[in-house]
Motif scaffolding. Structure first.
Motif, PDB file in Angstrom:
ATOM      1  N   PHE A 279      17.475   9.764 -44.358  1.00 51.81           N
ATOM      2  CA  PHE A 279      15.868   9.805 -43.650  1.00 51.81           C
ATOM      3  C   PHE A 279      15.478   8.848 -43.192  1.00 51.81           C
ATOM      4  O   PHE A 279      14.728   8.193 -42.522  1.00 51.81           O
ATOM      5  N   MET A 280      15.105   8.531 -45.051  1.00 49.51           N
ATOM      6  CA  MET A 280      13.979   6.957 -45.429  1.00 49.51           C
ATOM      7  C   MET A 280      14.976   5.896 -44.415  1.00 49.51           C
ATOM      8  O   MET A 280      13.966   4.481 -44.408  1.00 49.51           O
ATOM      9  N   MET A 281      16.017   6.141 -44.661  1.00 48.79           N
ATOM     10  CA  MET A 281      16.940   4.474 -44.203  1.00 48.79           C
ATOM     11  C   MET A 281      16.928   4.298 -42.559  1.00 48.79           C
ATOM     12  O   MET A 281      16.304   3.666 -42.425  1.00 48.79           O
ATOM     13  N   ASN A 282      16.559   5.572 -41.818  1.00 51.59           N
ATOM     14  CA  ASN A 282      16.506   5.727 -40.362  1.00 51.59           C
ATOM     15  C   ASN A 282      15.224   4.861 -40.580  1.00 51.59           C
ATOM     16  O   ASN A 282      15.200   4.134 -39.094  1.00 51.59           O
ATOM     17  N   ASN A 283      14.043   5.749 -40.661  1.00 51.92           N
ATOM     18  CA  ASN A 283      12.513   5.531 -40.592  1.00 51.92           C
ATOM     19  C   ASN A 283      12.463   4.288 -40.832  1.00 51.92           C
ATOM     20  O   ASN A 283      11.441   3.507 -40.289  1.00 51.92           O
ATOM     21  N   HIS A 284      13.002   3.039 -42.541  1.00 53.24           N
ATOM     22  CA  HIS A 284      12.993   1.745 -42.324  1.00 53.24           C
ATOM     23  C   HIS A 284      13.281   1.004 -41.386  1.00 53.24           C
ATOM     24  O   HIS A 284      13.151  -0.475 -41.270  1.00 53.24           O
ATOM     25  N   CYS A 285      14.315   1.361 -41.021  1.00 54.10           N
ATOM     26  CA  CYS A 285      15.108   0.899 -40.122  1.00 54.10           C
ATOM     27  C   CYS A 285      14.216   0.420 -38.904  1.00 54.10           C
ATOM     28  O   CYS A 285      15.101  -0.546 -38.276  1.00 54.10           O
ATOM     29  N   HIS A 286      13.761   1.515 -38.230  1.00 54.13           N
ATOM     30  CA  HIS A 286      13.374   1.580 -37.130  1.00 54.13           C
ATOM     31  C   HIS A 286      11.832   0.978 -37.254  1.00 54.13           C
ATOM     32  O   HIS A 286      11.643  -0.245 -36.391  1.00 54.13           O
TER      33      HIS A 286
ATOM     34  N   LEU B  88       7.881  -6.380 -43.023  1.00 52.70           N
ATOM     35  CA  LEU B  88       9.041  -5.572 -41.767  1.00 52.70           C
ATOM     36  C   LEU B  88      10.604  -6.187 -43.078  1.00 52.70           C
ATOM     37  O   LEU B  88      11.223  -5.831 -43.164  1.00 52.70           O
ATOM     38  N   ASN B  89       9.558  -7.494 -43.584  1.00 49.28           N
ATOM     39  CA  ASN B  89      10.729  -7.555 -44.445  1.00 49.28           C
ATOM     40  C   ASN B  89      11.287  -6.912 -45.949  1.00 49.28           C
ATOM     41  O   ASN B  89      12.359  -6.322 -46.181  1.00 49.28           O
ATOM     42  N   ALA B  90       9.579  -6.003 -45.930  1.00 40.58           N
ATOM     43  CA  ALA B  90      10.393  -4.781 -46.750  1.00 40.58           C
ATOM     44  C   ALA B  90      10.585  -3.679 -46.341  1.00 40.58           C
ATOM     45  O   ALA B  90      11.405  -3.336 -47.560  1.00 40.58           O
ATOM     46  N   ASN B  91      10.658  -3.151 -45.472  1.00 41.17           N
ATOM     47  CA  ASN B  91      10.510  -2.308 -44.634  1.00 41.17           C
ATOM     48  C   ASN B  91      12.346  -2.874 -44.531  1.00 41.17           C
ATOM     49  O   ASN B  91      13.544  -1.738 -44.617  1.00 41.17           O
ATOM     50  N   GLY B  92      13.614  -3.414 -43.807  1.00 42.53           N
ATOM     51  CA  GLY B  92      14.274  -4.532 -44.321  1.00 42.53           C
ATOM     52  C   GLY B  92      15.187  -3.883 -45.404  1.00 42.53           C
ATOM     53  O   GLY B  92      16.004  -3.737 -45.733  1.00 42.53           O
ATOM     54  N   ASN B  93      14.598  -4.411 -46.756  1.00 45.75           N
ATOM     55  CA  ASN B  93      14.399  -4.254 -48.475  1.00 45.75           C
ATOM     56  C   ASN B  93      15.371  -2.810 -48.710  1.00 45.75           C
ATOM     57  O   ASN B  93      15.997  -2.768 -49.243  1.00 45.75           O
ATOM     58  N   TYR B  94      14.062  -2.213 -47.789  1.00 39.05           N
ATOM     59  CA  TYR B  94      13.340  -0.576 -48.285  1.00 39.05           C
ATOM     60  C   TYR B  94      14.994   0.058 -47.519  1.00 39.05           C
ATOM     61  O   TYR B  94      15.521   1.125 -48.279  1.00 39.05           O
ATOM     62  N   LYS B  95      15.422  -0.326 -46.465  1.00 39.72           N
ATOM     63  CA  LYS B  95      17.034  -0.013 -45.723  1.00 39.72           C
ATOM     64  C   LYS B  95      18.006  -0.057 -46.259  1.00 39.72           C
ATOM     65  O   LYS B  95      19.247   0.768 -46.294  1.00 39.72           O
ATOM     66  N   GLU B  96      18.199  -0.870 -46.937  1.00 39.51           N
ATOM     67  CA  GLU B  96      19.270  -1.810 -47.938  1.00 39.51           C
ATOM     68  C   GLU B  96      19.128  -0.857 -49.262  1.00 39.51           C
ATOM     69  O   GLU B  96      19.946  -0.008 -49.844  1.00 39.51           O
ATOM     70  N   TYR B  97      18.017  -0.555 -49.804  1.00 42.08           N
ATOM     71  CA  TYR B  97      17.599   0.291 -51.424  1.00 42.08           C
ATOM     72  C   TYR B  97      18.352   1.291 -51.123  1.00 42.08           C
ATOM     73  O   TYR B  97      18.589   2.309 -51.461  1.00 42.08           O
TER      74      TYR B  97
END
Length: 664
Positions: free
Chosen positions: A488-495, A513-522
């Motif tokens: 769920f979090m991966m999807n939304n941070h990717c969005h 934007l970069n923070a959300n990309g990092n959270y997606k990877e995390y």
């Protein structure tokens, strides 16, 4: 004056007798009374001849004759003028009543009417003068012994005939039967010329073109208007003009599909359908204001501009109302008075933008003393639009917060609210929309006597995004399975990371934007460790030499197959929305699991029978490639707000906002 000169004047009067009789016999304009006047004037002529005989004898009465001749001289001039003007009236009468009327030459016809009116006034004036001077003769004769009673009686009878002629002329002028018929002909010519020259505004290659009246026709209409106004007949002329031009305006509007103006907005209508209606409304508003009504406004001023200003503006007001402009304003009012929802804000901004673009036109067309109904409705519409848009905008962060109590998607996808709000913010940040929103908020703040802050729109968008982030944290904790919360979090941070290049992404900045990309990877790493990493760790452990039967290679592979099957079935209903992320996760899972599984099978191939293995390496790869696929594309972001939702899905999200907005 000598007696010879008096005699000459009397002879002149006698010579006019036949002319007067012929004019009276031929005249039909002065009705029956004028027919009777002819013989009486002839009798007057005879009486004047007898008067000559009465005043001729006797040198002893020369002094009396000298006094009488002055009165007679003054009376003869007007009497002769009366005789001459009757012929002119008869000729003008024929022209005004002719079958051709004003058709051949409207200006000549109007000139004939004017000449007829002046002739009637001239006739009246000269009859008055002749009567006055003859009455003076009577008074003089009655006060002296110049003539006997018979001669005085004849003069009195002549006065009576002239008085009757005067009364007949005045009555004919007052009744105006002949003039009424002439004015009727002018009105008919006015309507015919206007109708034949009127053409609706047409769309040529999607560009409206107006047909202006030719200058000769316009000049003809102006001449008729000026004449009828001077004769107190302008009311019918205005009615004719309004009737013809209103019909012409309605014909111009018939080329448009205006069924949407009759649409009744219901609470559960697909609000996105209204966007297309408003788009049509905006085009049609421009058409009716800039082309149809602008043309009518100019023509009203050109035709009636020489009269009092209230006449032509009142004329235009009637045409504007008949054209249907109020229906367009009522449609805007129905949107402004509909239930609160976030998309209503966009609709209201569109309506305001249209009204603002047409503001100068509205001021020009409806800014005078007339058109009060149109002005009042426009003013009310602007007020409702500004208040409604501002109220919804201020409440947006709170509405996002109130959605926190709802449940997250069961498949770990992107909540509809998240996609909706991010697309919605992008629409608000569009250059044109943001400019309109800023203007609306400035007006709203001004009405409240509050200072407008230039960062107001930006701060409000920040607040909305913050509330969405809090919602995501709360929703992620609602999942019973930790791995699904990571999806769920991966999807939304990717969005959020995919918003780069959008208006919202530019506003939030690269660091966000970069923070959300990092959270997606995390969260991707957490997901792999929580799921496939756990079942793989046991599979990869070395089996000791002294292992028991329960820890044999066969048992371990069978346990792995069972755990894989269970994990696969659970994740079969989970989704990863972004296609590139989905492919990446497929690849990572395969790279994590398949090599280890292949190595294990090869390592223990002698100790394990093929029938004991649930899945081959190829089947594992095939199964892993089927996970995370959405059943239907329900959440994919789009540059057009809500375009990726079905009608029910859009309204489901909007109804959530509508409920909380209307509940406040």
């Amino acid at each position: 004056m000598s007696m010879a000169e008096v005699q000459k004047r009397i002879d002149n009067l006698l010579s006019c007798r036949n002319l007067l009789k012929a004019s009276v016999d031929n005249s039909t304009a002065l009705a029956l009374a004028l027919d009777k006047t002819g013989p009486r004037l002839a009798e007057l002529d005879k009486k004047l001849a007898l008067l000559e005989v009465a005043v001729r004898p006797g040198g002893s009465k020369n002094c009396s004759f000298a006094a009488v001749r002055d009165h007679i001289s003054l009376a003869l001039g007007p009497a002769v003028a009366v005789l001459k003007i009757l012929d002119s009236i008869r000729e003008l009468e024929k022209l005004l009543l002719s079958d051709s009327g004003p058709d051949s030459d409207i200006f000549s016809y109007i000139l004939a009417i004017r000449q007829f009116e002046e002739a009637m006034k001239f006739l009246t004036g000269n009859c008055n003068l002749a009567i006055q001077w003859l009455q003076g003769v009577i008074q003089f004769l009655e006060g002296n012994s110049v003539a006997d009673y018979r001669y005085i009686s004849n003069v009195k009878r002549s006065v009576a005939i002239l008085e009757e002629l005067l009364a007949t002329g005045e009555q004919a002028h007052r009744n105006g039967k002949l003039l009424c018929r002439a004015f009727d002909k002018l009105e008919i010519a006015f309507k015919q010329s206007l109708t034949e020259s009127s053409a609706p505004v047409c769309l040529t290659n999607s560009s409206p073109s107006t047909a202006e009246l030719p200058w000769p026709i316009l000049r003809k209409l102006q001449a008729i208007v000026e004449k009828l106004n001077g004769s107190n007949r302008i009311k019918n002329c205005i009615s004719i003009f309004v009737e013809v031009r209103s019909l012409n305006a309605r014909k111009s509007m018939r080329v448009l599909d205006l069924d949407y103006l009759q649409k009744v907005i219901k609470e559960h209508d697909d609000v996105w359908d209204m966007e297309s209606c408003i788009h049509e409304w905006s085009k049609h508003m421009e058409f009716i204001v800039k082309y149809v009504l602008e043309n009518e406004h100019r023509l009203c001023k050109e035709v009636f501009g020489s009269l009092a200003s209230g006449i032509w503006t009142g004329c235009f007001e009637k045409i504007a109302v008949e054209s249907g402009i109020l229906s367009f304003l009522r449609f805007g009012m129905s949107i402004a008075e509909s239930k609160k929802c976030p998309t209503k804000l966009l609709h209201l901004l569109n309506i305001f933008s249209v009204l603002e673009d047409l503001r100068m036109d509205f001021n020009k067309l409806f800014g005078g003393e007339s058109c009060n109904e149109i002005k009042n409705m426009t003013r009310d519409l602007v007020t409702k639009v500004v208040n409604g848009a501002s109220e919804i905008f201020w409440e947006l962060p709170l509405q996002v917060e109130l959605e926190r109590r709802s449940s997250p998607p069961s498949d770990g996808g992107i909540p509809r609210l998240v996609s909706f709000v991010t697309d919605y913010c992008n629409r608000l940040l569009d250059d044109n929309t943001r400019r309109t929103l800023t203007q609306v908020l400035r007006i709203y703040q001004g009405w409240k006597h509050e200072k407008y802050d230039d960062g107001l729109v930006t701060d409000q968008i920040y607040s909305i995004v913050r509330e969405i982030a809090v919602n995501l944290d709360v929703w992620s904790k609602a999942y019973e399975q930790r791995a699904l919360s990571y999806i769920f979090m991966m999807n939304n941070h990717c969005h959020f990371n995919s918003l780069k290049g959008t208006k919202l992404g530019v506003l939030m900045g690269d660091s966000w934007l970069n923070a959300n990309g990092n959270y997606k990877e995390y969260y991707s790493a957490l997901y792999l460790r929580e799921t496939w990493g756990k079942i793989l760790s046991r599979l990869c452990q070395d089996i000791p030499v002294s292992s028991t039967i329960s820890d044999s290679p066969k048992k371990r592979l069978m346990a792995f197959n069972a755990a894989f099957d269970d994990m696969y079935k659970k994740q079969l209903n989970w989704v990863i929305i972004d296609e590139s992320l989905r492919h990446k996760m497929h690849k990572l899972v395969v790279q994590t699991l398949v090599p280890a599984y292949t190595s294990c099978l090869q390592k223990y191939s002698l100790a394990v029978e093929y029938s004991d293995v649930f899945y081959t390496v190829q089947s594992v790869e095939n199964m892993l490639s089927t996970v995370f696929k959405p059943k239907q594309v329900k959440y994919t972001s789009s540059s057009t707000i809500g375009s990726h939702f079905t009608g029910k899905q859009r309204n489901a999200v909007i109804d959530q906002f509508r409920f909380t907005l209307t509940a406040m």
